[in-house]
Design a protein around this motif. Structure first.
Motif, short mmCIF file in Angstrom:
data_model
loop_
_atom_site.label_atom_id
_atom_site.label_comp_id
_atom_site.label_asym_id
_atom_site.label_seq_id
_atom_site.Cartn_x
_atom_site.Cartn_y
_atom_site.Cartn_z
N ALA A 95 0.68 -1.06 -0.19
CA ALA A 95 -0.16 -0.36 0.11
C ALA A 95 0.90 0.67 -0.41
N SER A 96 1.80 1.35 1.06
CA SER A 96 2.44 3.11 0.67
C SER A 96 4.04 2.38 -0.05
N GLN A 97 4.11 1.17 -1.08
CA GLN A 97 5.38 1.34 -2.00
C GLN A 97 5.21 1.96 -3.19
N LEU A 98 3.91 2.89 -3.55
CA LEU A 98 4.25 3.70 -4.72
C LEU A 98 5.19 4.78 -3.96
N TYR A 99 4.11 4.80 -3.16
CA TYR A 99 3.98 6.59 -2.07
C TYR A 99 5.61 6.51 -2.15
N TRP A 100 6.50 5.49 -1.39
CA TRP A 100 8.06 5.49 -0.69
C TRP A 100 9.01 5.33 -2.17
N ASP A 101 8.60 4.66 -3.20
CA ASP A 101 9.24 5.35 -4.76
C ASP A 101 9.47 6.72 -4.97
N LYS A 102 7.92 7.06 -5.27
CA LYS A 102 7.84 8.07 -5.56
C LYS A 102 9.03 9.14 -4.47
N GLU A 103 8.80 9.15 -3.29
CA GLU A 103 9.61 9.18 -2.57
C GLU A 103 11.24 9.31 -2.95
N ASP A 104 11.73 8.17 -3.46
CA ASP A 104 12.94 8.01 -3.53
C ASP A 104 13.11 7.79 -5.33
N GLY A 105 12.58 8.76 -5.81
CA GLY A 105 12.91 8.67 -7.04
C GLY A 105 12.25 7.49 -8.08
N ASN A 106 11.54 6.99 -7.51
CA ASN A 106 11.39 5.35 -8.72
C ASN A 106 10.27 5.89 -9.65
N LEU A 107 9.47 6.33 -9.30
CA LEU A 107 8.26 6.26 -9.86
C LEU A 107 8.11 6.45 -11.20
N PRO A 114 8.07 1.70 -20.76
CA PRO A 114 6.58 1.17 -21.55
C PRO A 114 5.68 0.07 -20.77
N ALA A 115 7.01 -0.23 -19.67
CA ALA A 115 5.94 -1.47 -19.03
C ALA A 115 4.07 -0.66 -18.14
N PRO A 116 3.75 -2.06 -18.54
CA PRO A 116 1.72 -1.58 -17.68
C PRO A 116 2.31 -1.13 -16.72
N MET A 117 1.49 -0.60 -15.45
CA MET A 117 1.85 -0.60 -14.11
C MET A 117 1.11 -1.61 -13.13
N MET A 118 0.29 -2.29 -13.43
CA MET A 118 -0.27 -3.25 -13.23
C MET A 118 0.56 -4.42 -12.86
N ALA A 119 1.35 -4.70 -13.80
CA ALA A 119 1.90 -5.81 -13.98
C ALA A 119 3.64 -4.99 -12.37
N ILE A 120 3.76 -4.27 -12.71
CA ILE A 120 4.75 -3.68 -10.96
C ILE A 120 3.90 -3.63 -9.69
N LEU A 121 2.87 -3.78 -9.83
CA LEU A 121 2.05 -3.40 -8.57
C LEU A 121 2.10 -5.29 -8.57
N VAL A 122 1.20 -6.08 -9.80
CA VAL A 122 1.50 -7.55 -9.39
C VAL A 122 3.01 -8.03 -8.90
N GLY A 123 3.89 -7.88 -9.64
CA GLY A 123 5.02 -8.57 -9.27
C GLY A 123 5.91 -8.01 -8.06
N MET A 124 4.81 -7.10 -7.59
CA MET A 124 5.52 -6.47 -5.74
C MET A 124 4.44 -7.41 -5.38
N ALA A 125 3.13 -7.85 -5.00
CA ALA A 125 2.42 -8.37 -4.97
C ALA A 125 3.73 -9.88 -4.41
N ILE A 126 3.42 -10.28 -5.77
CA ILE A 126 4.57 -11.45 -5.51
C ILE A 126 5.63 -12.77 -4.82
N GLY A 127 6.28 -11.30 -5.06
CA GLY A 127 7.60 -10.89 -4.44
C GLY A 127 7.09 -11.47 -2.77
N GLY A 128 6.55 -10.15 -2.45
CA GLY A 128 6.00 -9.24 -1.06
C GLY A 128 5.57 -10.62 -0.09
#
Length: 288
Positions: A95-107, A114-128
């Motif tokens: 839940a907080s990851q995209l906000y932290w990525d924005k603070e770190d400059g990764n967002l 070109p990657a879909p944002m939904m795929a990034i979130l799914v990868g975060m979920a599987i890894g977590g």
């Protein structure tokens, strides 16, 4: 110069541009990889994340022993303590990851690639999910052996189905909250702190949620962990099915509905966020 140009052309020809489903799953694996491998590389994190949480679970176990509670309640605590690993991961690493990525400059990198944002979130979920499973397994194995918890699985396929549906719905909720927390800006930290402890209570992490009353328990069922833990407890301790909130079959159906609801909500929240970004040039709240 001609030789260099020919080498560049040949290199470009060898590059395979992924599209569609292939691109989606490549991004999923790329985003899940740091969470899976990173947890193994940091041995100190692995120790602190698995050993220290045991202390809280053991404390609840001794409370139940002090009041002579049934042995099954110790099993309730062990299962609840294991599931806290997934809830904390969803709250702080989803839940907080995209906000932290924005603070770190990764967002910005996520948005521009070109990657879909939904795929990034799914990868975060599987890894977590895989990362949190280590802590959950350690809690279950150590506490079960140390305190003699006996499980009597009524149906292994049903138990696996309830667990997987709980994870899908729970991480779907985390994916949806990622956009909500990002839009809320600095309030994301306070929202995460606000949601951490109350969910322990209303979801019945350490006791049967039915004890809260029908209306409170029904409202708490909006959090997938509530029905997920209730269903797994009924399957692992069949003698205490009377303490269950509702039949396991109904909980399976509701978990499927929650999975669709939260994953669909995550998709539309991301679309809304992208529309705001294109229209107003921002992905967070307007600065005052």
């Amino acid at each position: 110069m001609a030789a260099v140009e020919n080498n560049v052309i040949r290199s470009q020809e060898r590059v395979k541009k992924l599209q569609g489903v292939a691109l989606f799953w490549a991004v999923v694996w790329a985003r899940a990889y740091p969470r899976i491998i990173g947890a193994l590389r940091q041995k100190s994190w692995l120790f602190f994340e698995t050993v220290f949480p045991l202390l809280g679970v053991v404390g609840y176990i001794y409370v139940y022993r002090a009041v002579n509670a049934p042995q099954e309640y110790i099993g309730f605590v062990v299962l609840g303590g294991a599931m806290t690993a997934f809830w904390l991961n969803v709250l702080w690493s989803m839940a907080s990851q995209l906000y932290w990525d924005k603070e770190d400059g990764n967002l910005e990198i996520y948005v521009l690639c070109p990657a879909p944002m939904m795929a990034i979130l799914v990868g975060m979920a599987i890894g977590g999910m895989i990362m949190s499973a280590t802590r959950a397994v350690v809690i279950i194995v150590v506490c079960s052996l140390a305190f003699g918890v006996v499980y009597s699985v009524g149906s292994i396929p049903t138990l696996i189905a309830v667990f997987l549906l709980t994870m899908i719905a729970l991480y779907g909720m985390g994916m949806m909250f990622a956009s909500v927390f990002l839009a809320s800006g600095r309030e994301a930290w306070h929202i995460a702190n606000l949601l951490q402890e109350p969910i322990y209570l209303v979801s019945g992490f350490y006791f049967p949620v039915r004890a809260l009353g029908t209306f409170v328990a029904a409202a708490a069922s909006l959090v997938p962990l509530t029905m997920g833990m209730d269903g797994m407890r009924q399957l692992l301790f069949p003698s205490n099915q009377a303490t269950g909130l509702m039949p396991v079959e109904l909980e399976v159906v509701l978990l499927i509905l929650l999975s669709v609801l939260f994953i669909g909500g995550a998709y539309f929240a991301l679309r809304k966020l992208e529309q705001i970004g294109r229209r107003e040039g921002r992905l967070i709240e307007r600065r005052r």
